[in-house]
Design a protein around this motif. Sequence first.
Motif, short mmCIF file in Angstrom:
data_model
loop_
_atom_site.label_atom_id
_atom_site.label_comp_id
_atom_site.label_asym_id
_atom_site.label_seq_id
_atom_site.Cartn_x
_atom_site.Cartn_y
_atom_site.Cartn_z
N LEU A 26 0.94 -1.36 0.03
CA LEU A 26 -0.07 0.13 -0.02
C LEU A 26 0.88 1.08 0.09
CD1 LEU A 26 -2.81 -0.95 2.47
CD2 LEU A 26 -3.05 -0.24 0.05
N VAL A 27 2.09 1.25 0.88
CA VAL A 27 2.81 2.49 0.91
C VAL A 27 3.60 2.62 -0.43
CG1 VAL A 27 4.90 3.47 2.07
CG2 VAL A 27 2.88 2.34 3.50
N ALA A 28 4.05 1.64 -1.17
CA ALA A 28 4.79 1.56 -2.16
C ALA A 28 3.98 2.13 -3.37
CB ALA A 28 5.41 0.08 -2.64
N ASN A 29 2.63 1.64 -3.30
CA ASN A 29 1.83 1.95 -4.70
C ASN A 29 1.52 3.51 -4.11
OD1 ASN A 29 0.13 2.14 -6.53
ND2 ASN A 29 -1.64 1.40 -5.24
N ALA A 30 1.13 4.10 -2.72
CA ALA A 30 1.07 5.54 -2.77
C ALA A 30 2.04 6.15 -3.29
CB ALA A 30 0.91 5.84 -1.38
N ASN A 31 3.41 5.85 -3.04
CA ASN A 31 4.62 6.50 -3.24
C ASN A 31 4.84 6.73 -4.86
OD1 ASN A 31 5.52 7.30 -0.74
ND2 ASN A 31 6.47 5.32 -0.56
N LYS A 32 4.42 5.63 -5.50
CA LYS A 32 4.68 5.39 -7.16
C LYS A 32 3.40 6.20 -7.62
CE LYS A 32 5.16 2.33 -10.62
NZ LYS A 32 5.06 0.84 -11.24
N ASN A 33 2.31 6.17 -7.29
CA ASN A 33 1.01 6.45 -7.90
C ASN A 33 0.31 7.63 -7.30
OD1 ASN A 33 1.53 4.50 -10.22
ND2 ASN A 33 0.70 3.27 -8.55
N GLY A 34 0.52 8.12 -6.11
CA GLY A 34 -0.38 8.92 -5.41
C GLY A 34 -0.19 10.53 -6.00
N ALA A 35 0.45 10.78 -6.87
CA ALA A 35 0.54 12.06 -7.19
C ALA A 35 -0.75 12.21 -8.38
CB ALA A 35 1.83 12.47 -7.97
N THR A 36 -1.17 11.25 -8.71
CA THR A 36 -2.45 11.27 -9.56
C THR A 36 -3.53 10.84 -9.12
OG1 THR A 36 -1.92 9.05 -10.44
CG2 THR A 36 -0.63 11.00 -11.80
#
Length: 53
Positions: A26-36
């Motif tokens: 979950l954290v890795a996904n937010a770091n990778k894609n959270g900007a959008t």
Amino acid sequence: MKQLSKMELLNLLGGSVQAHSRCDDLVANANKNGATWTKGDWNLWADQFEKYC
């Protein structure tokens, strides 16, 4: 050597191994894609974070 069941292993480790890996994902996904992500995406992520982390 005795092979431990999944439940015995979880008790020894003090929790769920799957929950920890899911939290990391979950954290890795937010770091990778959270900007959008939209506010709704972040709310869904926060619910999942509370559940698994």
